[in-house]
Design a protein around this motif. Structure first.
Motif, PDB file in Angstrom:
ATOM      1  N   UNK A   1      38.971  65.841  47.332  1.00 48.73           N
ATOM      2  CA  UNK A   1      38.501  66.448  47.963  1.00 48.73           C
ATOM      3  C   UNK A   1      37.680  67.901  47.660  1.00 48.73           C
ATOM      4  N   UNK A   2      38.068  69.157  46.247  1.00 46.17           N
ATOM      5  CA  UNK A   2      37.597  69.663  46.358  1.00 46.17           C
ATOM      6  C   UNK A   2      36.260  69.675  45.161  1.00 46.17           C
ATOM      7  N   UNK A   3      36.102  68.378  45.200  1.00 41.64           N
ATOM      8  CA  UNK A   3      34.026  67.767  45.261  1.00 41.64           C
ATOM      9  C   UNK A   3      33.257  67.564  45.988  1.00 41.64           C
ATOM     10  N   UNK A   4      33.921  67.706  47.056  1.00 40.94           N
ATOM     11  CA  UNK A   4      33.853  67.786  48.446  1.00 40.94           C
ATOM     12  C   UNK A   4      33.700  68.816  49.333  1.00 40.94           C
ATOM     13  N   UNK A   5      34.580  70.024  49.153  1.00 44.54           N
ATOM     14  CA  UNK A   5      34.806  71.465  49.031  1.00 44.54           C
ATOM     15  C   UNK A   5      33.283  72.287  48.112  1.00 44.54           C
ATOM     16  N   UNK A   6      33.183  71.758  47.100  1.00 41.77           N
ATOM     17  CA  UNK A   6      32.516  72.643  46.373  1.00 41.77           C
ATOM     18  C   UNK A   6      30.964  72.146  47.307  1.00 41.77           C
ATOM     19  N   UNK A   7      30.691  70.816  47.478  1.00 46.24           N
ATOM     20  CA  UNK A   7      28.877  70.288  47.779  1.00 46.24           C
ATOM     21  C   UNK A   7      29.097  71.284  49.513  1.00 46.24           C
ATOM     22  N   UNK A   8      29.918  71.101  49.883  1.00 49.93           N
ATOM     23  CA  UNK A   8      30.111  71.497  51.116  1.00 49.93           C
ATOM     24  C   UNK A   8      29.712  73.417  51.053  1.00 49.93           C
ATOM     25  N   UNK A   9      30.558  73.527  50.208  1.00 48.94           N
ATOM     26  CA  UNK A   9      30.402  74.992  50.395  1.00 48.94           C
ATOM     27  C   UNK A   9      28.930  74.967  49.779  1.00 48.94           C
ATOM     28  N   UNK A  10      28.409  74.808  48.707  1.00 50.29           N
ATOM     29  CA  UNK A  10      27.006  75.250  48.613  1.00 50.29           C
ATOM     30  C   UNK A  10      25.987  74.579  50.226  1.00 50.29           C
ATOM     31  N   UNK A  11      26.069  73.594  49.949  1.00 49.55           N
ATOM     32  CA  UNK A  11      25.410  73.193  50.913  1.00 49.55           C
ATOM     33  C   UNK A  11      25.552  74.719  52.583  1.00 49.55           C
ATOM     34  N   UNK A  12      26.921  74.792  52.487  1.00 47.71           N
ATOM     35  CA  UNK A  12      26.553  76.195  54.148  1.00 47.71           C
ATOM     36  C   UNK A  12      25.987  77.397  53.135  1.00 47.71           C
ATOM     37  N   UNK A  13      25.906  77.604  51.788  1.00 50.43           N
ATOM     38  CA  UNK A  13      25.453  78.737  51.311  1.00 50.43           C
ATOM     39  C   UNK A  13      23.728  78.578  50.940  1.00 50.43           C
ATOM     40  N   UNK A  14      23.335  78.047  51.487  1.00 47.49           N
ATOM     41  CA  UNK A  14      21.528  77.378  51.910  1.00 47.49           C
ATOM     42  C   UNK A  14      21.488  78.022  53.150  1.00 47.49           C
ATOM     43  N   UNK A  15      21.988  77.922  54.261  1.00 44.54           N
ATOM     44  CA  UNK A  15      21.946  77.924  55.299  1.00 44.54           C
ATOM     45  C   UNK A  15      22.456  76.532  56.614  1.00 44.54           C
ATOM     46  N   UNK A  16      23.449  75.732  55.492  1.00 46.50           N
ATOM     47  CA  UNK A  16      23.397  74.329  56.146  1.00 46.50           C
ATOM     48  C   UNK A  16      21.904  73.511  56.853  1.00 46.50           C
ATOM     49  N   UNK A  17      21.114  73.677  55.876  1.00 49.27           N
ATOM     50  CA  UNK A  17      19.930  73.061  56.163  1.00 49.27           C
ATOM     51  C   UNK A  17      20.292  71.557  56.632  1.00 49.27           C
ATOM     52  N   UNK A  18      18.938  70.426  57.963  1.00 48.68           N
ATOM     53  CA  UNK A  18      18.694  69.929  58.105  1.00 48.68           C
ATOM     54  C   UNK A  18      18.741  68.692  56.596  1.00 48.68           C
ATOM     55  N   UNK A  19      18.673  67.185  57.009  1.00 47.34           N
ATOM     56  CA  UNK A  19      18.246  66.225  56.297  1.00 47.34           C
ATOM     57  C   UNK A  19      16.905  66.659  55.752  1.00 47.34           C
ATOM     58  N   UNK A  20      16.232  67.052  56.701  1.00 53.29           N
ATOM     59  CA  UNK A  20      14.825  66.979  55.460  1.00 53.29           C
ATOM     60  C   UNK A  20      14.426  68.112  55.260  1.00 53.29           C
ATOM     61  N   UNK A  21      15.897  68.328  54.499  1.00 56.00           N
ATOM     62  CA  UNK A  21      15.428  69.672  53.157  1.00 56.00           C
ATOM     63  C   UNK A  21      16.035  68.839  51.995  1.00 56.00           C
ATOM     64  N   UNK A  22      16.172  67.617  52.082  1.00 56.75           N
ATOM     65  CA  UNK A  22      16.924  67.383  51.109  1.00 56.75           C
ATOM     66  C   UNK A  22      15.697  66.215  50.043  1.00 56.75           C
TER      67      UNK A  22
END
Length: 135
Positions: free
Chosen positions: A89-110
């Motif tokens: 859960x910590x790994x997932x939290x860290x990843x989702x917090x980072x994704x959201x801090x970048x504006x929750x971009x769409x898959x096309x941003x990856x």
């Protein structure tokens, strides 16, 4: 939480065992969003996701590690219970917090960089936030 188009890794029966409890930093329902689930899979590539909404269950088939969420007893936020060598859960939290801090971009941003000895998925730019995948 399988994001790749293949069958789930096999696992035998399992039971939800007691573990360490703490508040969750994120809403577990973020994993109900397709891109949120993709980001979560990058953070925990061998985890299988069961459940939905506030009650997520993650099982790492390689190590037997578990994480499960539920609404907090006081009705404010969520509680996560973790068990095993991987703190899923910590790994997932860290990843989702980072994704959201970048504006929750769409898959096309990856994007993805593949070399002879590594695979890396990155957000926005190759030198931006990234997750190394098992090879």
């Amino acid at each position: 939480m399988i994001a790749r188009p293949h069958d789930r890794p096999p696992h035998g029966p399992f039971e939800l065992l007691p573990g360490e409890e703490r508040p969750s930093r994120i809403d577990p329902a973020l994993l109900d969003d397709w891109t949120g689930r993709f980001v979560g899979q990058l953070a925990a590539p061998s985890a299988e996701r069961l459940g939905m909404g506030n009650e997520q269950i993650l099982l790492d088939v390689a190590t037997g590690s578990q994480a499960r969420t539920r609404p907090a007893a006081d009705g404010k936020g969520w509680t996560v219970v973790r068990r095993g060598p991987l703190d899923l859960w910590t790994a997932i939290e860290d990843a989702l917090v980072q994704w959201r801090s970048h504006g929750s971009p769409h898959l096309s941003a990856f994007g993805m960089t593949i070399t002879s000895d590594a695979q890396k998925v990155w957000l926005d730019l190759p030198h931006g936030p990234s997750w190394t995948l098992p090879i």
